[in-house]
Scaffold this active site. Sequence first.
Site, short mmCIF file in Angstrom:
data_model
loop_
_atom_site.label_atom_id
_atom_site.label_comp_id
_atom_site.label_asym_id
_atom_site.label_seq_id
_atom_site.Cartn_x
_atom_site.Cartn_y
_atom_site.Cartn_z
N TYR A 197 0.84 -1.20 0.00
CA TYR A 197 0.00 0.00 0.00
C TYR A 197 0.88 1.27 0.00
O TYR A 197 2.08 1.17 -0.18
CB TYR A 197 -1.00 -0.07 1.17
N ARG A 245 3.81 -1.53 10.75
CA ARG A 245 3.85 -2.82 10.04
C ARG A 245 4.64 -2.65 8.75
O ARG A 245 4.40 -1.69 8.00
CB ARG A 245 2.42 -3.29 9.73
N GLY A 336 -3.97 -14.22 12.51
CA GLY A 336 -5.06 -13.65 11.74
C GLY A 336 -6.19 -14.62 11.54
O GLY A 336 -7.18 -14.63 12.28
N ARG A 337 -6.02 -15.50 10.53
CA ARG A 337 -7.12 -16.38 10.16
C ARG A 337 -7.60 -17.25 11.32
O ARG A 337 -8.81 -17.46 11.48
CB ARG A 337 -6.70 -17.22 8.95
#
Length: 367
Positions: A197, A245, A336-337
């Site tokens: 990003y 991050r 996360g997941r």
Amino acid sequence: MTTTVLQTETPGESLQIDAAVEPLFRPLSLGSLQLPNRIVMAPMTRSMATDELVPTEATAEYYARRAAAGLLLTEATIVRADGQGYPNTPGIWNDEQVAGWSRVTRRVHEEGGRIFLQIWHVGRVSHPVYLDGGTPVAPSAVPLEGRVSRSEDLQYGTPRALRGDEIPAYIESFAEGARNARAAGFDGVEIHGANGYLIDQFLHFHTNRRTDAWGGTPAAMVRFAVDVVDSVVDAWGDAGRVGLRLSPGAYFNMEGDPRDAEVFRLLLGELSDRGLAYVHTGIFDDAMIFEELDGATAGAFLREHWNGTLIGCGNYQPETGAEAIEGGRFDALALGRSFLANPDLVAKTRVGDALRAYDASMLEDLV
Ligand SMILES: Cc1cc2nc3c(=O)[nH]c(=O)nc-3n(C[C@H](O)[C@H](O)[C@H](O)COP(=O)(O)O)c2cc1C
């Protein structure tokens, strides 16, 4: 299961802990915060905000259910309207959004948790459908190929290169996001400098082709990230409440370049005396080796060049993450997941219960 008895802060109280995961239950000082355990919920975009990009009651309950984590990191949250690249991602630039997030922080705090807002701008990873017909902005006009995420047939395109005189306003938007996060009751912010990003686009040669003060040399390429960090720290007033991050290996929405390692070495060196809460590895699988990072994984590269607290992430399970902490590879583990699939992940992990497997259909509900 072999268990270890851990003394809690309450006199006379102790907890039975599965010995295989005991390192996850050691308290950790993170900047100016004390975490009761080293399990962090990784940031995960859910695309469940209202059409005005405001988080809802359901968002508040979703995070509150996971408040036993040492630290919750929210889904990436855009700092200005042209930072959007996915449907219904929340923002943090107006009063309604601040009010929506205040509900979230209140519920998490009621449950005894701690929560940082991940602040974000997608840069070129967008499409005019999200920008009122406008063109995505980026350090340089380098096309992005592929289908727009969560769309049927839209294709990414070529962004517009930001003019040098526009860049300070983008840095200021991150600072404003931090001020608003503070007003909404967050315990800190994580700057999203990873995953291809906007900030990451300045840090990689593939996406930064500038030859002005913001590109062309590693020193110029790190300037945007360093200025964002300094402005956000200044806005919050305590570097110990600001994390960052990073994805030193280009793996998502960009290509790697052998010169990238030098940019990240310089960045991590420049940031080393800022007193930041932590750096966090942005990667889906931390077993991935990057030739351009001297054959290291993203996590190993960050451990080598960052002298502060490191949160590891990327396809770990509680046991493998605990082993990595024990081996000194990082200090806390972001999941996360598995956290998405198991709101009660911390309680299950503590006693060695099996976790429910993640499945992409779980993204359809905020449970
Ligand atoms: C549904 C989903 C959404 C994600 N959204 C974000 C995000 O908003 N910000 C971010 O930094 N990473 C995001 N990630 C990456 C995760 O934070 C994490 O790095 C990745 O899932 C690997 O960790 P895991 O193997 O424990 O799931 C997302 C991952 C998933 C699965």
